[in-house]
Motif scaffolding. Structure first.
Motif, PDB file in Angstrom:
ATOM      1  N   LEU A 117       0.830  -1.205   0.000  1.00 40.36           N
ATOM      2  CA  LEU A 117       0.000   0.000   0.000  1.00 40.36           C
ATOM      3  C   LEU A 117       0.866   1.256   0.000  1.00 40.36           C
ATOM      4  N   GLU A 118       1.992   1.209   0.705  1.00 36.50           N
ATOM      5  CA  GLU A 118       2.898   2.354   0.701  1.00 36.50           C
ATOM      6  C   GLU A 118       3.511   2.568  -0.682  1.00 36.50           C
ATOM      7  N   ILE A 119       3.918   1.481  -1.316  1.00 42.11           N
ATOM      8  CA  ILE A 119       4.545   1.584  -2.634  1.00 42.11           C
ATOM      9  C   ILE A 119       3.558   2.120  -3.663  1.00 42.11           C
ATOM     10  N   VAL A 120       2.305   1.702  -3.573  1.00 45.16           N
ATOM     11  CA  VAL A 120       1.274   2.184  -4.495  1.00 45.16           C
ATOM     12  C   VAL A 120       0.950   3.648  -4.237  1.00 45.16           C
TER      13      VAL A 120
ATOM     14  N   GLU B 266       1.168   7.866 -15.221  1.00 43.62           N
ATOM     15  CA  GLU B 266       0.777   6.784 -16.123  1.00 43.62           C
ATOM     16  C   GLU B 266       0.997   5.447 -15.429  1.00 43.62           C
ATOM     17  N   TYR B 267      -0.017   4.599 -15.473  1.00 42.90           N
ATOM     18  CA  TYR B 267       0.097   3.274 -14.856  1.00 42.90           C
ATOM     19  C   TYR B 267      -1.030   2.381 -15.378  1.00 42.90           C
ATOM     20  N   PRO B 268      -0.812   1.058 -15.406  1.00 42.08           N
ATOM     21  CA  PRO B 268      -1.860   0.129 -15.849  1.00 42.08           C
ATOM     22  C   PRO B 268      -2.879  -0.072 -14.726  1.00 42.08           C
ATOM     23  N   GLU B 269      -4.059   0.433 -14.906  1.00 45.87           N
ATOM     24  CA  GLU B 269      -5.050   0.429 -13.837  1.00 45.87           C
ATOM     25  C   GLU B 269      -5.353  -0.971 -13.321  1.00 45.87           C
ATOM     26  N   ALA B 270      -5.538  -1.928 -14.226  1.00 43.83           N
ATOM     27  CA  ALA B 270      -5.903  -3.285 -13.809  1.00 43.83           C
ATOM     28  C   ALA B 270      -4.804  -3.898 -12.935  1.00 43.83           C
ATOM     29  N   GLU B 271      -3.551  -3.684 -13.309  1.00 42.94           N
ATOM     30  CA  GLU B 271      -2.449  -4.263 -12.530  1.00 42.94           C
ATOM     31  C   GLU B 271      -2.322  -3.589 -11.169  1.00 42.94           C
ATOM     32  N   VAL B 272      -2.460  -2.289 -11.134  1.00 42.10           N
ATOM     33  CA  VAL B 272      -2.378  -1.570  -9.865  1.00 42.10           C
ATOM     34  C   VAL B 272      -3.502  -2.029  -8.927  1.00 42.10           C
ATOM     35  N   LEU B 273      -4.701  -2.173  -9.459  1.00 40.18           N
ATOM     36  CA  LEU B 273      -5.818  -2.645  -8.635  1.00 40.18           C
ATOM     37  C   LEU B 273      -5.563  -4.058  -8.111  1.00 40.18           C
ATOM     38  N   ARG B 274      -4.927  -4.896  -8.924  1.00 38.57           N
ATOM     39  CA  ARG B 274      -4.607  -6.260  -8.484  1.00 38.57           C
ATOM     40  C   ARG B 274      -3.592  -6.222  -7.337  1.00 38.57           C
ATOM     41  N   PHE B 275      -2.596  -5.372  -7.434  1.00 41.81           N
ATOM     42  CA  PHE B 275      -1.612  -5.251  -6.361  1.00 41.81           C
ATOM     43  C   PHE B 275      -2.285  -4.787  -5.058  1.00 41.81           C
ATOM     44  N   ILE B 276      -3.207  -3.841  -5.180  1.00 44.21           N
ATOM     45  CA  ILE B 276      -3.908  -3.361  -3.986  1.00 44.21           C
ATOM     46  C   ILE B 276      -4.725  -4.487  -3.364  1.00 44.21           C
ATOM     47  N   LYS B 277      -5.394  -5.278  -4.196  1.00 44.89           N
ATOM     48  CA  LYS B 277      -6.187  -6.397  -3.673  1.00 44.89           C
ATOM     49  C   LYS B 277      -5.291  -7.435  -3.002  1.00 44.89           C
ATOM     50  N   VAL B 278      -4.110  -7.684  -3.578  1.00 46.19           N
ATOM     51  CA  VAL B 278      -3.169  -8.605  -2.932  1.00 46.19           C
ATOM     52  C   VAL B 278      -2.799  -8.072  -1.549  1.00 46.19           C
ATOM     53  N   ALA B 279      -2.597  -6.761  -1.457  1.00 47.18           N
ATOM     54  CA  ALA B 279      -2.295  -6.154  -0.161  1.00 47.18           C
ATOM     55  C   ALA B 279      -3.423  -6.416   0.830  1.00 47.18           C
ATOM     56  N   PHE B 280      -4.684  -6.298   0.372  1.00 50.78           N
ATOM     57  CA  PHE B 280      -5.822  -6.555   1.257  1.00 50.78           C
ATOM     58  C   PHE B 280      -5.849  -8.003   1.740  1.00 50.78           C
TER      59      PHE B 280
ATOM     60  N   VAL C   8       1.664 -15.119  -2.410  1.00 52.52           N
ATOM     61  CA  VAL C   8       1.684 -13.691  -2.711  1.00 52.52           C
ATOM     62  C   VAL C   8       2.421 -13.436  -4.020  1.00 52.52           C
ATOM     63  N   ILE C   9       3.572 -14.093  -4.191  1.00 50.37           N
ATOM     64  CA  ILE C   9       4.344 -13.931  -5.428  1.00 50.37           C
ATOM     65  C   ILE C   9       3.511 -14.357  -6.634  1.00 50.37           C
ATOM     66  N   GLU C  10       2.791 -15.460  -6.495  1.00 50.17           N
ATOM     67  CA  GLU C  10       1.959 -15.939  -7.593  1.00 50.17           C
ATOM     68  C   GLU C  10       0.868 -14.931  -7.944  1.00 50.17           C
ATOM     69  N   MET C  11       0.247 -14.360  -6.920  1.00 42.87           N
ATOM     70  CA  MET C  11      -0.816 -13.384  -7.168  1.00 42.87           C
ATOM     71  C   MET C  11      -0.279 -12.097  -7.781  1.00 42.87           C
ATOM     72  N   LEU C  12       0.932 -11.702  -7.390  1.00 43.15           N
ATOM     73  CA  LEU C  12       1.506 -10.471  -7.919  1.00 43.15           C
ATOM     74  C   LEU C  12       2.023 -10.630  -9.337  1.00 43.15           C
ATOM     75  N   SER C  13       2.474 -11.815  -9.666  1.00 43.33           N
ATOM     76  CA  SER C  13       3.188 -11.991 -10.929  1.00 43.33           C
ATOM     77  C   SER C  13       2.329 -12.500 -12.070  1.00 43.33           C
ATOM     78  N   LYS C  14       1.093 -12.914 -11.784  1.00 45.71           N
ATOM     79  CA  LYS C  14       0.228 -13.435 -12.844  1.00 45.71           C
ATOM     80  C   LYS C  14      -0.982 -12.538 -13.047  1.00 45.71           C
ATOM     81  N   GLU C  15      -1.390 -12.439 -14.290  1.00 46.27           N
ATOM     82  CA  GLU C  15      -2.578 -11.643 -14.594  1.00 46.27           C
ATOM     83  C   GLU C  15      -3.825 -12.467 -14.278  1.00 46.27           C
ATOM     84  N   VAL C  16      -4.208 -12.417 -13.006  1.00 49.42           N
ATOM     85  CA  VAL C  16      -5.369 -13.172 -12.556  1.00 49.42           C
ATOM     86  C   VAL C  16      -6.391 -12.219 -11.961  1.00 49.42           C
ATOM     87  N   LYS C  17      -7.619 -12.674 -11.918  1.00 50.52           N
ATOM     88  CA  LYS C  17      -8.683 -11.899 -11.295  1.00 50.52           C
ATOM     89  C   LYS C  17      -8.885 -12.413  -9.881  1.00 50.52           C
ATOM     90  N   LEU C  18      -8.669 -11.553  -8.899  1.00 48.77           N
ATOM     91  CA  LEU C  18      -8.806 -11.950  -7.504  1.00 48.77           C
ATOM     92  C   LEU C  18     -10.240 -11.714  -7.039  1.00 48.77           C
TER      93      LEU C  18
END
Length: 376
Positions: free
Chosen positions: A238-241, A281-295, A311-321
């Protein structure tokens, strides 16, 4: 007794020139330094050489006699371990090597001094680069921030799953993630949890860590598991985002901490408002995925959090959480149980003892149990 040590553990002598028994520890990975050599490397620990500090000690930039620049950490409290036991721990930590861990070069155990010598990283800490706490901030676009998240997760996963014995860091935060000249992240201070007894801490006589990163079950009940590190890592995402400090910033009229603010934005359907304004500029879908992983990482019940490999798997793959599986994060606020949350209830008995009740006790057994994996 004072020890003067040079080169390897086998050459330690006391102040009478006598070989010290019990210090012959076979190692090719770490050096023993004399106190005088480190004092010389830092110009007598001059204040201008200070590059950091915290609950465990002060860090100085130093130059060794061979010209190598190093980070020299003078520990603020003496371990209860004897010299031989301390050196055994140092030897073990020096063998814990990973690209995302700061390399321990050597140490000094002389008289009352306990000093660690680390590799020096040009860009200091993530806190300095991201939050501008020291010097000029380093520009970090989203690609670099995502790589720092993944690299830090990789180092933490190694400590939890591959180091022998496993290591719980206890103090994952932006100032303990160092970055090199290529902005490659490395976790620092990962051995201090082993070198210090439990009563040498940052926050109290029982719990080690930093306010804003503490998992509630650890802060309130002293229950230390790997999942306490996972919680802290979620806060770090969350801090990094957001580019905001979890321990020093407050948000909104209610002066919410970062975890609370992020959850409020989620409830209001405006999560992208969390993103650092400097990220134009940032990819919205990826940023939202990172935030959800944080949650997922900061869930109230520790057994609802993923392990670091997940966590690594969730961060590194384009998946829908599957965000429907998320519950309100756990929050620890010191001296204010009314503003803290953990599961469904935190109650205080007539004797002042805190008890925790969680409404959700399903174990986090697999990645599939908490996320809906759908290729984009």
């Amino acid at each position: 007794m004072t020890f003067s040590c040079f080169g390897s553990f086998r050459q330690c002598k006391d102040n009478r020139g006598t070989q010290v028994q019990g210090l012959e520890i076979a190692t090719n990975n770490v050096r023993l330094f004399s106190y005088n050599s480190l004092r010389s490397a830092t110009e007598n620990f001059h204040p201008s050489k200070k590059i950091g500090g915290g609950g465990f000690g002060v860090v100085y930039k130093g130059v060794l006699r061979d010209g190598r620049t190093v980070a020299i950490k003078c520990l603020s409290a003496e371990s209860k371990q004897g010299t031989s036991e301390f050196l055994t721990e140092i030897n073990m930590i020096s063998n814990t090597r990973h690209p995302n861990l700061v390399q321990l070069i050597g140490c000094c155990v002389e008289g009352v001094h306990r000093i660690l010598v680390y590799e020096y990283l040009e860009n200091n800490s993530l806190a300095s680069a991201l939050l501008g706490s020291k010097g000029k901030p380093v520009p970090l676009n989203w690609t670099k921030r995502a790589a720092i998240c993944l690299g830090t997760a990789s180092g933490l996963a190694f400590l939890h799953e591959e180091a022998q014995p496993p290591i719980v860091h206890r103090d994952i935060k932006a100032s303990n993630v160092l970055i090199d000249e290529n902005l490659h992240p490395k976790i620092g201070d990962f051995g201090l949890a082993k070198l210090f007894p439990d009563n040498i801490t940052h926050v109290s006589t029982r719990v080690a860590g930093t306010i804003g990163y503490l998992a509630p079950e650890y802060a309130l009940l002293g229950q230390l598991t790997k999942k306490a590190d996972v919680y802290s890592f979620g806060v770090l995402i969350l801090e990094i985002v957001s580019g905001s400090s979890s321990s020093n910033a407050a948000f909104g009229e209610d002066l919410l901490i970062l975890v609370e603010w992020a959850w409020k934005l989620r409830e209001e359907g405006r999560l992208l408002d969390l993103v650092d304004p400097e990220l134009t500029e940032y990819p919205e879908a990826e940023v939202l995925r990172f935030i959800k992983v944080a949650f997922f990482c900061i869930q109230s019940a520790y057994n609802q959090r993923p392990n670091m490999k997940q966590v690594i798997e969730m961060l590194s793959k384009e998946v829908k959480l599957n965000g429907k599986l998320l519950t309100k994060p756990g929050v620890y606020r010191p001296h204010s149980s009314k503003r803290s949350s953990y599961g469904s209830n935190i109650t205080t008995s007539s004797k002042g003892k805190k008890s925790v009740t969680s409404t959700n006790t399903t174990d986090f057994h697999s990645f599939q149990s908490v996320s809906e994996v759908v290729p984009r």
